[in-house]
Design a protein around this motif. Structure first.
Motif, PDB file in Angstrom:
ATOM      1  N   LYS A 187      34.095  44.673  46.601  1.00 33.44           N
ATOM      2  CA  LYS A 187      34.871  44.257  45.433  1.00 33.44           C
ATOM      3  C   LYS A 187      33.883  44.091  44.284  1.00 33.44           C
ATOM      4  O   LYS A 187      32.898  43.365  44.423  1.00 33.44           O
ATOM      5  N   PHE A 225      36.573  36.494  54.261  1.00 28.76           N
ATOM      6  CA  PHE A 225      37.519  37.035  53.278  1.00 28.76           C
ATOM      7  C   PHE A 225      38.864  37.173  53.972  1.00 28.76           C
ATOM      8  O   PHE A 225      38.958  37.105  55.198  1.00 28.76           O
ATOM      9  N   HIS A 226      39.897  37.326  53.147  1.00 24.53           N
ATOM     10  CA  HIS A 226      41.254  37.228  53.691  1.00 24.53           C
ATOM     11  C   HIS A 226      42.019  38.533  53.568  1.00 24.53           C
ATOM     12  O   HIS A 226      41.533  39.489  52.955  1.00 24.53           O
ATOM     13  N   ASP A 228      44.517  39.404  51.765  1.00 33.00           N
ATOM     14  CA  ASP A 228      44.782  39.909  50.398  1.00 33.00           C
ATOM     15  C   ASP A 228      43.532  40.549  49.828  1.00 33.00           C
ATOM     16  O   ASP A 228      43.627  41.523  49.074  1.00 33.00           O
ATOM     17  N   ASP A 229      42.342  40.002  50.157  1.00 37.07           N
ATOM     18  CA  ASP A 229      41.089  40.619  49.685  1.00 37.07           C
ATOM     19  C   ASP A 229      40.950  42.013  50.279  1.00 37.07           C
ATOM     20  O   ASP A 229      40.482  42.942  49.617  1.00 37.07           O
ATOM     21  N   THR A 232      43.353  44.452  48.538  1.00 38.39           N
ATOM     22  CA  THR A 232      43.035  44.755  47.135  1.00 38.39           C
ATOM     23  C   THR A 232      41.577  45.181  46.946  1.00 38.39           C
ATOM     24  O   THR A 232      41.090  45.246  45.814  1.00 38.39           O
ATOM     25  N   ALA A 233      40.891  45.458  48.060  1.00 38.47           N
ATOM     26  CA  ALA A 233      39.469  45.838  47.963  1.00 38.47           C
ATOM     27  C   ALA A 233      39.314  47.175  47.246  1.00 38.47           C
ATOM     28  O   ALA A 233      40.209  48.025  47.286  1.00 38.47           O
TER      29      ALA A 233
END
Ligand code: PMP
Length: 282
Positions: A187, A225-226, A228-229, A232-233
């Protein structure tokens, strides 16, 4: 092909394992997979260190020392004329009448090892692969490279049935690792991977990647990290001894980035390749 049973190099067809081997009955043992490039064992030292640590963590004494294991690896490569492939090694707590309790000192651990030819997955490395997300239902000692792989097997099969190469696992929304790989997101130019705790296997490839990042001023963090991460990476990749640095270009049917391997993943692939070349010329 020649295989190793304890310290004996024998024909595969001659190898015999007891039906009461504890590896067979309880999954009571540990293993390693070492990559061979051009007849050279890649990061064998690191794999053997982890092997001994895994054994120690399950309170099992290895039947041979590290130097002997290195010799076995060399013998297996030579006897089987292995150029590109891998060596699988496992040690179980031995064979004796079935009983959960550890056997007595008279029962020796059983080492088996064999070679396999494998080519680098070049097409997949070039184009990337698909992954899906599933729950991490494993125990709390994933740092041990234990023979108990049933949750990993179930996750990998689930991936296959969705036409995916790998299942990326999460525990309550925190991404841990792949079913047989470590997982990374990128990211804003920074690489993130789960810290080496009891919830993941600290991959040898992971350790090489972290070193390559540090040596090349690539921002990297071992942080949770989760999901959603992950979704959206900018880029996602997984790593393992056989998959190397494998780009994930689709997650649960959604493209990651522009659906092609990203620039930083490709950069890491080329650094990893340089590292392989280094070992070959040693
Ligand atoms: N995590 C799991 C659960 C694995 O099975 C593997 C592959 N053995 C890895 C990570 C990657 O480890 P390595 O880079 O040492 O192959």
């Amino acid at each position: 092909a020649k295989v190793l049973v304890n310290d004996q190099l024998i024909e595969r067809t001659e190898a015999v394992i007891d039906i009461e081997d504890r590896g067979y009955q309880f999954g009571d043992g540990v293993y390693e997979v070492i990559r061979i490039y051009d007849g050279m064992a890649f990061t064998a030292d690191e794999h053997l260190d982890r092997f001994f640590h895994s054994a120690e963590k399950i309170k099992m004494e290895m039947p041979f020392d590290k130097q002997q294991m290195l010799q076995f690896i060399e013998q297996l490569i030579k006897e089987n004329n292995l150029q590109d492939g891998s060596i699988y090694m496992q040690v179980t707590r031995g064979a004796t009448a079935r009983n959960h309790l550890f056997p007595g000192k008279d029962i020796k651990p059983v080492l088996t090892a064999y070679t396999k030819e494998v080519a680098r997955p070049e097409e997949k490395l070039e184009n990337g692969v698909k992954a899906m997300v599933t729950e991490d239902i494993r125990w709390l000692r994933c740092d041990i490279k234990s023979l108990n792989l049933l949750p990993n097997v179930l996750a990998k099969q689930e991936a296959k049935e969705q036409d995916c190469y790998e299942a990326i696992l999460h525990r309550n929304g925190t991404v841990t690792e792949g079913s047989s790989s470590n997982a990374y997101i990128i990211k804003d130019g920074k690489i993130i991977t789960h810290p080496a705790t009891n919830l993941i296997l600290n991959g040898i490839t992971r350790q090489v990647i972290l070193q390559l990042c540090q040596a090349n001023q690539i921002p990297v963090a071992e942080e949770e990290f989760h999901l959603d991460d992950l979704k959206t990476a900018d880029e996602i990749f997984v790593s393992s001894t056989t998959s190397e640095v494998m780009p994930i270009v689709q997650l649960d049917g959604q493209s990651i980035g522009d659906g092609k391997p990203g620039p930083l993943t490709k950069k890491l692939q080329s650094l990893f390749l340089e590292k392989i070349e280094e070992v070959k010329t040693q």
